[in-house]
Motif scaffolding. Sequence first.
Motif, PDB file in Angstrom:
ATOM      1  N   ASP A   1       0.880  -1.156   0.000  1.00  0.00           N
ATOM      2  CA  ASP A   1       0.000   0.000   0.000  1.00  0.00           C
ATOM      3  C   ASP A   1       0.924   1.214   0.000  1.00  0.00           C
ATOM      4  O   ASP A   1       1.478   1.583   1.037  1.00  0.00           O
ATOM      5  N   THR A   2       1.118   1.806  -1.160  1.00  0.00           N
ATOM      6  CA  THR A   2       2.067   2.903  -1.268  1.00  0.00           C
ATOM      7  C   THR A   2       1.625   4.121  -0.478  1.00  0.00           C
ATOM      8  O   THR A   2       2.461   4.871   0.027  1.00  0.00           O
ATOM      9  N   ALA A   3       0.320   4.315  -0.330  1.00  0.00           N
ATOM     10  CA  ALA A   3      -0.168   5.455   0.438  1.00  0.00           C
ATOM     11  C   ALA A   3       0.205   5.329   1.912  1.00  0.00           C
ATOM     12  O   ALA A   3       0.422   6.331   2.592  1.00  0.00           O
ATOM     13  N   LYS A   4       0.290   4.095   2.386  1.00  0.00           N
ATOM     14  CA  LYS A   4       0.639   3.853   3.785  1.00  0.00           C
ATOM     15  C   LYS A   4       2.115   3.488   3.951  1.00  0.00           C
ATOM     16  O   LYS A   4       2.547   3.215   5.077  1.00  0.00           O
ATOM     17  N   ASN A   5       2.864   3.472   2.859  1.00  0.00           N
ATOM     18  CA  ASN A   5       4.275   3.068   2.924  1.00  0.00           C
ATOM     19  C   ASN A   5       4.443   1.727   3.618  1.00  0.00           C
ATOM     20  O   ASN A   5       5.324   1.558   4.470  1.00  0.00           O
ATOM     21  N   THR A   6       3.591   0.793   3.266  1.00  0.00           N
ATOM     22  CA  THR A   6       3.576  -0.498   3.945  1.00  0.00           C
ATOM     23  C   THR A   6       3.602  -1.633   2.931  1.00  0.00           C
ATOM     24  O   THR A   6       2.913  -1.575   1.907  1.00  0.00           O
ATOM     25  N   VAL A   7       4.400  -2.650   3.250  1.00  0.00           N
ATOM     26  CA  VAL A   7       4.465  -3.868   2.453  1.00  0.00           C
ATOM     27  C   VAL A   7       3.932  -5.011   3.305  1.00  0.00           C
ATOM     28  O   VAL A   7       4.206  -5.069   4.508  1.00  0.00           O
ATOM     29  N   TYR A   8       3.190  -5.896   2.677  1.00  0.00           N
ATOM     30  CA  TYR A   8       2.575  -7.002   3.402  1.00  0.00           C
ATOM     31  C   TYR A   8       3.074  -8.337   2.854  1.00  0.00           C
ATOM     32  O   TYR A   8       3.498  -8.442   1.702  1.00  0.00           O
ATOM     33  N   LEU A   9       2.986  -9.350   3.701  1.00  0.00           N
ATOM     34  CA  LEU A   9       3.252 -10.721   3.272  1.00  0.00           C
ATOM     35  C   LEU A   9       2.147 -11.602   3.844  1.00  0.00           C
ATOM     36  O   LEU A   9       2.099 -11.841   5.055  1.00  0.00           O
ATOM     37  N   GLN A  10       1.250 -12.027   2.974  1.00  0.00           N
ATOM     38  CA  GLN A  10       0.200 -12.958   3.377  1.00  0.00           C
ATOM     39  C   GLN A  10       0.748 -14.372   3.239  1.00  0.00           C
ATOM     40  O   GLN A  10       1.165 -14.765   2.148  1.00  0.00           O
ATOM     41  N   MET A  11       0.733 -15.097   4.325  1.00  0.00           N
ATOM     42  CA  MET A  11       1.302 -16.437   4.347  1.00  0.00           C
ATOM     43  C   MET A  11       0.191 -17.433   4.672  1.00  0.00           C
ATOM     44  O   MET A  11      -0.399 -17.374   5.753  1.00  0.00           O
ATOM     45  N   ASN A  12      -0.079 -18.333   3.742  1.00  0.00           N
ATOM     46  CA  ASN A  12      -1.103 -19.356   3.911  1.00  0.00           C
ATOM     47  C   ASN A  12      -0.464 -20.741   3.891  1.00  0.00           C
ATOM     48  O   ASN A  12       0.666 -20.908   3.441  1.00  0.00           O
ATOM     49  N   SER A  13      -1.208 -21.702   4.363  1.00  0.00           N
ATOM     50  CA  SER A  13      -0.743 -23.101   4.371  1.00  0.00           C
ATOM     51  C   SER A  13       0.644 -23.212   4.983  1.00  0.00           C
ATOM     52  O   SER A  13       1.545 -23.850   4.427  1.00  0.00           O
ATOM     53  N   LEU A  14       0.800 -22.593   6.126  1.00  0.00           N
ATOM     54  CA  LEU A  14       2.111 -22.576   6.776  1.00  0.00           C
ATOM     55  C   LEU A  14       2.491 -23.958   7.286  1.00  0.00           C
ATOM     56  O   LEU A  14       1.635 -24.732   7.727  1.00  0.00           O
ATOM     57  N   GLY A  15       3.768 -24.245   7.211  1.00  0.00           N
ATOM     58  CA  GLY A  15       4.306 -25.486   7.725  1.00  0.00           C
ATOM     59  C   GLY A  15       5.474 -25.217   8.653  1.00  0.00           C
ATOM     60  O   GLY A  15       5.996 -24.096   8.689  1.00  0.00           O
ATOM     61  N   PRO A  16       5.901 -26.213   9.421  1.00  0.00           N
ATOM     62  CA  PRO A  16       7.031 -26.017  10.341  1.00  0.00           C
ATOM     63  C   PRO A  16       8.280 -25.493   9.638  1.00  0.00           C
ATOM     64  O   PRO A  16       9.083 -24.774  10.265  1.00  0.00           O
ATOM     65  N   GLU A  17       8.425 -25.799   8.348  1.00  0.00           N
ATOM     66  CA  GLU A  17       9.603 -25.341   7.603  1.00  0.00           C
ATOM     67  C   GLU A  17       9.587 -23.837   7.376  1.00  0.00           C
ATOM     68  O   GLU A  17      10.600 -23.266   6.948  1.00  0.00           O
ATOM     69  N   ASP A  18       8.483 -23.197   7.647  1.00  0.00           N
ATOM     70  CA  ASP A  18       8.382 -21.745   7.505  1.00  0.00           C
ATOM     71  C   ASP A  18       8.785 -21.008   8.783  1.00  0.00           C
ATOM     72  O   ASP A  18       8.814 -19.768   8.797  1.00  0.00           O
ATOM     73  N   THR A  19       9.074 -21.764   9.824  1.00  0.00           N
ATOM     74  CA  THR A  19       9.499 -21.148  11.079  1.00  0.00           C
ATOM     75  C   THR A  19      10.821 -20.418  10.885  1.00  0.00           C
ATOM     76  O   THR A  19      11.802 -21.001  10.421  1.00  0.00           O
ATOM     77  N   ALA A  20      10.825 -19.134  11.221  1.00  0.00           N
ATOM     78  CA  ALA A  20      12.008 -18.301  11.013  1.00  0.00           C
ATOM     79  C   ALA A  20      11.729 -16.903  11.542  1.00  0.00           C
ATOM     80  O   ALA A  20      10.585 -16.571  11.872  1.00  0.00           O
ATOM     81  N   VAL A  21      12.772 -16.094  11.588  1.00  0.00           N
ATOM     82  CA  VAL A  21      12.597 -14.667  11.784  1.00  0.00           C
ATOM     83  C   VAL A  21      12.458 -14.045  10.398  1.00  0.00           C
ATOM     84  O   VAL A  21      13.295 -14.284   9.525  1.00  0.00           O
ATOM     85  N   TYR A  22      11.405 -13.279  10.207  1.00  0.00           N
ATOM     86  CA  TYR A  22      11.128 -12.659   8.915  1.00  0.00           C
ATOM     87  C   TYR A  22      11.539 -11.189   8.972  1.00  0.00           C
ATOM     88  O   TYR A  22      11.153 -10.461   9.902  1.00  0.00           O
ATOM     89  N   TYR A  23      12.303 -10.788   7.957  1.00  0.00           N
ATOM     90  CA  TYR A  23      12.838  -9.438   7.897  1.00  0.00           C
ATOM     91  C   TYR A  23      12.313  -8.695   6.684  1.00  0.00           C
ATOM     92  O   TYR A  23      12.277  -9.240   5.570  1.00  0.00           O
TER      93      TYR A  23
END
Length: 118
Positions: A73-95
């Motif tokens: 959303d450029t008006a809000k200067n915000t980037v999003y990451l929608q994450m679906n069907s998460l699995g244990p392999e997705d466990t991490a610190v997200y930057y």
Amino acid sequence: QVQLMESGGGLVQAGGSLRLSCAASGRRIFIIKTMGWYRQAPGTQRELVAVFTSDGSANYADSVKGRFTISRDTAKNTVYLQMNSLGPEDTAVYYCNEEYYRTSYVNWGQGTQVTVSS
């Protein structure tokens, strides 16, 4: 310089969803070349998850294609990451990450922990 602040991480069961947000504040001195998300699991190198490239297209790691969606959303200067069907392999610190033209400086947020239980 711009500060990046991630939010939205947490603990979720396998198969669940989370939405990460990265809000940018401050004045950009340089023009953005790429912006997006990386992650780092314990004992591993930081890896690309999803980014908007210089032409505005989105690139995804093969491991998240079809499950994760990056948006902004450029008006809000915000980037999003929608994450679906998460699995244990997705466990991490997200930057959150921004790279710029005409400088080697790379801007990182402080990271948000995502933990997926099996």
